[in-house]
Design a protein around this motif. Sequence first.
Motif, short mmCIF file in Angstrom:
data_model
loop_
_atom_site.label_atom_id
_atom_site.label_comp_id
_atom_site.label_asym_id
_atom_site.label_seq_id
_atom_site.Cartn_x
_atom_site.Cartn_y
_atom_site.Cartn_z
N MET A 1 8.38 -7.45 -80.57
CA MET A 1 8.49 -8.52 -81.65
C MET A 1 9.23 -9.71 -81.28
SD MET A 1 9.29 -9.08 -85.58
CE MET A 1 7.86 -8.21 -86.05
N ILE A 2 8.82 -10.80 -81.27
CA ILE A 2 9.77 -12.09 -80.38
C ILE A 2 10.39 -12.48 -81.66
CG2 ILE A 2 9.48 -14.39 -79.42
CD1 ILE A 2 8.42 -12.22 -77.95
N VAL A 3 11.82 -12.83 -81.16
CA VAL A 3 12.78 -13.18 -82.38
C VAL A 3 13.83 -14.10 -81.61
CG1 VAL A 3 12.62 -10.93 -83.39
CG2 VAL A 3 14.38 -11.21 -81.66
N PHE A 4 14.59 -15.02 -82.49
CA PHE A 4 15.37 -15.73 -81.89
C PHE A 4 16.76 -15.01 -82.05
CE2 PHE A 4 12.32 -19.21 -83.03
CZ PHE A 4 12.20 -19.88 -81.73
N GLN A 5 17.52 -14.81 -81.02
CA GLN A 5 18.90 -14.14 -81.43
C GLN A 5 19.97 -15.37 -81.51
OE1 GLN A 5 19.74 -11.46 -78.07
NE2 GLN A 5 18.66 -9.96 -78.89
N GLN A 6 19.59 -16.33 -81.13
CA GLN A 6 20.68 -17.70 -81.39
C GLN A 6 19.80 -18.89 -81.15
OE1 GLN A 6 23.04 -18.34 -77.70
NE2 GLN A 6 24.78 -18.92 -78.92
N GLN A 7 20.38 -19.79 -82.29
CA GLN A 7 19.93 -20.88 -82.45
C GLN A 7 21.02 -22.10 -82.51
OE1 GLN A 7 16.68 -21.29 -85.58
NE2 GLN A 7 16.85 -19.14 -85.73
N PRO A 8 20.57 -23.26 -82.46
CA PRO A 8 21.55 -24.33 -82.91
C PRO A 8 21.97 -24.09 -84.18
CG PRO A 8 19.87 -25.42 -81.67
CD PRO A 8 19.52 -24.22 -82.08
N SER A 9 23.41 -24.81 -84.45
CA SER A 9 23.89 -24.45 -85.67
C SER A 9 23.27 -25.33 -86.88
CB SER A 9 25.23 -25.05 -85.75
OG SER A 9 26.27 -24.51 -84.81
N ILE A 10 23.53 -24.51 -88.23
CA ILE A 10 22.86 -25.17 -89.24
C ILE A 10 23.91 -25.52 -90.24
CG2 ILE A 10 20.43 -24.19 -89.53
CD1 ILE A 10 21.48 -22.02 -91.00
N PRO A 11 23.87 -26.52 -91.21
CA PRO A 11 22.53 -27.34 -91.26
C PRO A 11 22.54 -28.55 -90.41
CG PRO A 11 24.26 -28.03 -92.82
CD PRO A 11 25.01 -26.61 -92.29
N PHE A 12 23.45 -28.76 -89.38
CA PHE A 12 23.15 -29.60 -88.39
C PHE A 12 23.91 -29.18 -87.23
CE2 PHE A 12 26.98 -31.37 -90.43
CZ PHE A 12 27.66 -31.54 -89.51
N ASP A 13 23.55 -30.00 -86.22
CA ASP A 13 24.42 -29.63 -84.74
C ASP A 13 24.39 -31.00 -84.21
OD1 ASP A 13 25.59 -28.50 -82.35
OD2 ASP A 13 24.55 -26.66 -82.69
N GLN A 14 25.12 -31.31 -83.01
CA GLN A 14 25.44 -32.50 -82.23
C GLN A 14 24.60 -32.36 -80.93
OE1 GLN A 14 26.50 -34.78 -83.78
NE2 GLN A 14 28.24 -34.34 -85.28
N ALA A 15 23.70 -33.35 -80.65
CA ALA A 15 22.55 -33.35 -79.63
C ALA A 15 23.52 -33.53 -78.25
CB ALA A 15 21.90 -34.27 -79.57
N TYR A 16 24.66 -34.10 -78.04
CA TYR A 16 25.13 -34.18 -76.90
C TYR A 16 26.33 -33.03 -76.82
CZ TYR A 16 22.99 -38.50 -76.21
OH TYR A 16 22.06 -39.46 -75.89
#
Length: 478
Positions: A1-16
Amino acid sequence: MIVFQQQPSIPFDQAYGPNPVTVAGMPVDPITGIPQADKYVLQVVVNGAIIADIRQSPNRSGVAIFDIQNTLQNFVSPSKDNIEELGYFGLDLSNSAAESVSYVLRASTETGGVVPAYPGDPGEWATSNILLDFGGKKEYFEVPYNTGPYIPALATSPVANCTTVFRPANVFSERFTGRRAIDIAAAGEGIPAFISGNTVKVIEQNVTVDDMTTTSFFNGVSGTGPLLAQGIEAFVFYQYNGAVLLSTNVIYNQQSTGGGPQTATSQGVTPIYPFVGITAATGPKNFQDFDGSLVTHYYVIAQPYGTCGNIPNISDASMFNPMRFNIVDANCSDFPEYQFSWLNKYGFRDYYSFNKRKDRTVAIKRNTYLQEAADYSSSSYNVNVYNRGTTVFSQALQENFTAFTDFISDEDAIFLESLFTSPDVKVRFNEKGGAGKYEWVPVSLMSTSYMQKTNRKDKLFQYDIKFKRAHNLKSQRG
């Protein structure tokens, strides 16, 4: 099963800065352990459209690590062109449609160049929740990005629907000079009663009646506040003459005022893009009816929903560090100020005024040719003294400026580093006449280095900044 182990921070992150996404779950042969697919697939989706489709083979750990910052940077931008004039023209608030991007991640695998159709069979695709990045920057090690300092933490008091703030948040500004609210009250200066006993830091800045500023806020909450307190309910302006409260003005955070997402008071709507960041007009000149002859200082306080405040449906609580603006008169020895606005590290605007010596030069580069004095196609040779020889075909006229601060503090020196390193700067020339003094023009900085000065090593010190207009002066052909 494909899963995300890590994602950008929530509720927001910084693009640079790093926005890593780690995908795992590629099926393997149960006996040999050999992967049963060739590559992982990551798709970045904005408004239902795939803006990036990235393929990567699994690493030695059997996962794929993607950094999507370059993709996201293409979908954020500095604030809209006239953000500094918020309130002076048009609405008093602005959402963050320009400064942020909302997106969804989808991940799967590729085998023999074929990717399953989305959404496919169970386990073939992984889909993230809605994510959001602002156009700010962060350090290489800020993974995950710490959003806590920028999100107000609310609670419900024993009185039903009475909102309290047990942790005020920071605004999206790099200015952090000020005093504790309790110290301001002890000095006998006017301050709203509901914060006068707090140790919360009040962010202070001196402004003239001609200054324009904006302040940006995260429009969301954490904690256990009332159901209807999901974001900023209103911005309240408390104007004082010394210790005397002159007036209280309310700007509700609604779509009709430029904010949102609410369309009326007390709706309790959870903010989503583009309402996750709200910018408010906060400078004296942003308000056409501001009376600088009476007001000595005023506070801008973002307040939540609640039923136990002095204003209907607004709690007597400050969701962020309160902002205080002290009205100062221009010194008779000062020069007309140059007020700077620049893109700060959070992706919003900061402001500072240079009010000492100003230098202006025009760098001139001419393209010329030699024109024969006589006209040999005429009926006779005839030359007058005013007939031109060397003629200007074109010329580039570049306006260059140098501005100086007053003697400043260590805190202001640290704050100004953000100006010197910013890629997007505008200037308001207060020496212009009429409405021209309230126009903001883009400039390019010519200062190529910044040296931090301190009172300890430099005693009294000031900064100078060199810049040029982003557009050259126009010239005719000779």
